[in-house]
Design an enzyme around this catalytic site. Sequence first.
Site, PDB file in Angstrom:
ATOM      1  N   ASP A   1       0.821  -1.213   0.000  1.00  0.00           N
ATOM      2  CA  ASP A   1       0.000   0.000   0.000  1.00  0.00           C
ATOM      3  C   ASP A   1       0.863   1.275   0.000  1.00  0.00           C
ATOM      4  OD1 ASP A   1       1.044  -0.011   2.525  1.00  0.00           O
ATOM      5  OD2 ASP A   1      -0.870   0.219   3.561  1.00  0.00           O
TER       6      ASP A   1
ATOM      7  N   HIS B   1      26.161   4.621 -15.876  1.00  0.00           N
ATOM      8  CA  HIS B   1      25.057   4.910 -14.950  1.00  0.00           C
ATOM      9  C   HIS B   1      25.160   4.036 -13.697  1.00  0.00           C
ATOM     10  CE1 HIS B   1      22.193   7.151 -17.913  1.00  0.00           C
ATOM     11  NE2 HIS B   1      23.168   7.904 -17.461  1.00  0.00           N
TER      12      HIS B   1
ATOM     13  N   ASP C   1      28.385  12.187  -9.739  1.00  0.00           N
ATOM     14  CA  ASP C   1      27.462  12.935 -10.602  1.00  0.00           C
ATOM     15  C   ASP C   1      26.188  13.108  -9.788  1.00  0.00           C
ATOM     16  OD1 ASP C   1      25.708  13.872 -12.571  1.00  0.00           O
ATOM     17  OD2 ASP C   1      26.525  12.577 -14.131  1.00  0.00           O
TER      18      ASP C   1
ATOM     19  N   ASP D   1      22.850  19.707 -12.152  1.00  0.00           N
ATOM     20  CA  ASP D   1      23.491  18.481 -12.645  1.00  0.00           C
ATOM     21  C   ASP D   1      24.996  18.702 -12.681  1.00  0.00           C
ATOM     22  OD1 ASP D   1      24.211  16.136 -13.864  1.00  0.00           O
ATOM     23  OD2 ASP D   1      23.191  16.525 -15.761  1.00  0.00           O
TER      24      ASP D   1
ATOM     25  N   HIS E   1      29.697   9.217 -24.416  1.00  0.00           N
ATOM     26  CA  HIS E   1      28.380   9.860 -24.275  1.00  0.00           C
ATOM     27  C   HIS E   1      28.453  11.274 -24.836  1.00  0.00           C
ATOM     28  CE1 HIS E   1      29.956  12.069 -20.797  1.00  0.00           C
ATOM     29  NE2 HIS E   1      30.313  10.920 -20.255  1.00  0.00           N
TER      30      HIS E   1
ATOM     31  N   HIS F   1      23.569  18.358 -22.657  1.00  0.00           N
ATOM     32  CA  HIS F   1      22.119  18.182 -22.781  1.00  0.00           C
ATOM     33  C   HIS F   1      21.452  19.357 -22.104  1.00  0.00           C
ATOM     34  CE1 HIS F   1      21.837  16.908 -18.534  1.00  0.00           C
ATOM     35  NE2 HIS F   1      22.925  16.189 -18.761  1.00  0.00           N
TER      36      HIS F   1
ATOM     37  N   HIS G   1      17.376  15.739 -17.830  1.00  0.00           N
ATOM     38  CA  HIS G   1      17.548  15.751 -19.286  1.00  0.00           C
ATOM     39  C   HIS G   1      16.300  16.408 -19.845  1.00  0.00           C
ATOM     40  CE1 HIS G   1      20.320  12.028 -18.717  1.00  0.00           C
ATOM     41  NE2 HIS G   1      20.973  13.153 -18.522  1.00  0.00           N
TER      42      HIS G   1
ATOM     43  N   GLU H   1      29.870  18.581 -20.279  1.00  0.00           N
ATOM     44  CA  GLU H   1      30.363  17.443 -19.494  1.00  0.00           C
ATOM     45  C   GLU H   1      31.313  16.511 -20.251  1.00  0.00           C
ATOM     46  OE1 GLU H   1      27.337  14.506 -18.402  1.00  0.00           O
ATOM     47  OE2 GLU H   1      25.819  15.793 -19.306  1.00  0.00           O
TER      48      GLU H   1
ATOM     49  N   TYR I   1      37.148   7.839 -20.125  1.00  0.00           N
ATOM     50  CA  TYR I   1      37.020   6.547 -19.455  1.00  0.00           C
ATOM     51  C   TYR I   1      38.115   5.648 -20.018  1.00  0.00           C
ATOM     52  CZ  TYR I   1      32.606   8.811 -18.640  1.00  0.00           C
ATOM     53  OH  TYR I   1      31.665   9.749 -18.291  1.00  0.00           O
TER      54      TYR I   1
ATOM     55  N   ARG J   1      35.064  12.605 -15.088  1.00  0.00           N
ATOM     56  CA  ARG J   1      34.089  13.474 -15.758  1.00  0.00           C
ATOM     57  C   ARG J   1      33.968  14.768 -14.974  1.00  0.00           C
ATOM     58  NH1 ARG J   1      30.183  10.131 -16.181  1.00  0.00           N
ATOM     59  NH2 ARG J   1      28.723  10.646 -14.528  1.00  0.00           N
TER      60      ARG J   1
ATOM     61  N   GLU K   1      31.515  18.302 -15.003  1.00  0.00           N
ATOM     62  CA  GLU K   1      30.252  18.768 -15.585  1.00  0.00           C
ATOM     63  C   GLU K   1      29.732  20.004 -14.868  1.00  0.00           C
ATOM     64  OE1 GLU K   1      26.974  16.025 -15.052  1.00  0.00           O
ATOM     65  OE2 GLU K   1      25.809  17.026 -16.608  1.00  0.00           O
TER      66      GLU K   1
HETATM   67 MN   LIG Z   1      24.507  15.562 -17.142  1.00  0.00          MN
END
Ligand SMILES: [Mn+2]
Length: 399
Positions: A20, A214, A231, A242, A323, A327, A334, A352, A356, A365, A367
């Site tokens: 529930d 991810h 991130d 972000d 990637h 964005h 996004h 960003e 890798y 990374r 960003e």
């Molecule tokens: Mn991003």
Amino acid sequence: MAPGSVVLIRSGEAKKRSGDQYYPFRQHSDFFYLTGIKQEENLFAFAPDHPDPGLRELLFIKRTTPKSELWTGPLPGPEEVKQLSGIGEVRWLEEKDACLEELLRGATLVYCDQELAAPSSQARFRELENVNRMPLAPLVEQLRMFKEPEEIDEIRKAISITHSAFLNVLERVNPGVWEYQVEAEIIGTFIEKGAVGHAYDPIVASGKNALILHYVKNSSQCRDGDMLLMDFGAEVNNYAADCSRTIPVNGCFSKRQREVYEAVLRIFRQARGMMVPGTLMSDFHQHVGGLWEEEHIGLGLYSREDAKVQPDQDLPWKDYFMHGTSHSLGLDVHDPFDRSRPFEPGMVLTCEPAIYIPEEQTGIRLENNILITGEGPVDLMEEIPIEPDEIEELMNRKR
Ligand SMILES: [Mn+2]
């Protein structure tokens, strides 16, 4: 909108989690964009050409009952919602059928959620079966790509809280800390500073976990000598920040880590500088890829000879940066974006670049969130530490 057309959009609803229990309610972004209202089961109708001014903008809201108020408390009534939203007419949901019939009778076209007309949908409106329909999302996308000053203020608030979280993380991270403890530091700061929470599942990835784009398990222990890629971004009034940062777990970059980090930072600065009106997203990304090629050769990842690929081969920089460079950002992390349109003033986009390197079990990374203006890019995250010297200093200050 076509002349004589009508917009119909339903608010989001809380999704069932298990038993529930429900996930926390988060308003449908298009609905929130058009109304500013965060209630479930509402319906918004917009018919700017309708002859009756009382039917041109209508919001239908849910009426509470004594029983529902006992469990979940009162909700604002029509008068209060009218004040909150600025929408001309606010009525109880039970009045919707009579109004909709009147509204749809002369409509040439209805822009709506697909869900409202889908035969399998519980939210389905039979009235929509026999009218011309178009999806609403592409129309709202054209608006949401450009941020109003009030929206930029909300994004700035989310960024400021994200900044505070990163400063706390810099003090917390050391060899032996677990990724989830870093995540706890982040959410702790977000809630403490009044954010709703994370704008998206945070990535806290040490060592080779950074190679999983991810990675959200955040369940490993951070080891001496590893890098930690994070991130994360706060959500404030439904607007997202972000941010990505990558730091050495032990507070000191090794020679190689600094070499790679500085390459990412150089690309980040050059890429940011290219975020000016008139640039297409796809050209921007290809251009950044070209810059990467030089850096990859400099880092010894492949030779200049290997970089000369045959037409049917993929470019070698794509092996180390798989990637996009950017964005749109706003109500969604996004945010909707029409890639056929070039960068224009008022857009908020991420920058960003990343690298890798599976051979070295590491990923870096960086960003930031950038506002496009006619006077050049405005880095909304300018103040969040990114220089390797500053990162080291902040990490070692209290040790
Ligand atoms: Mn991003």
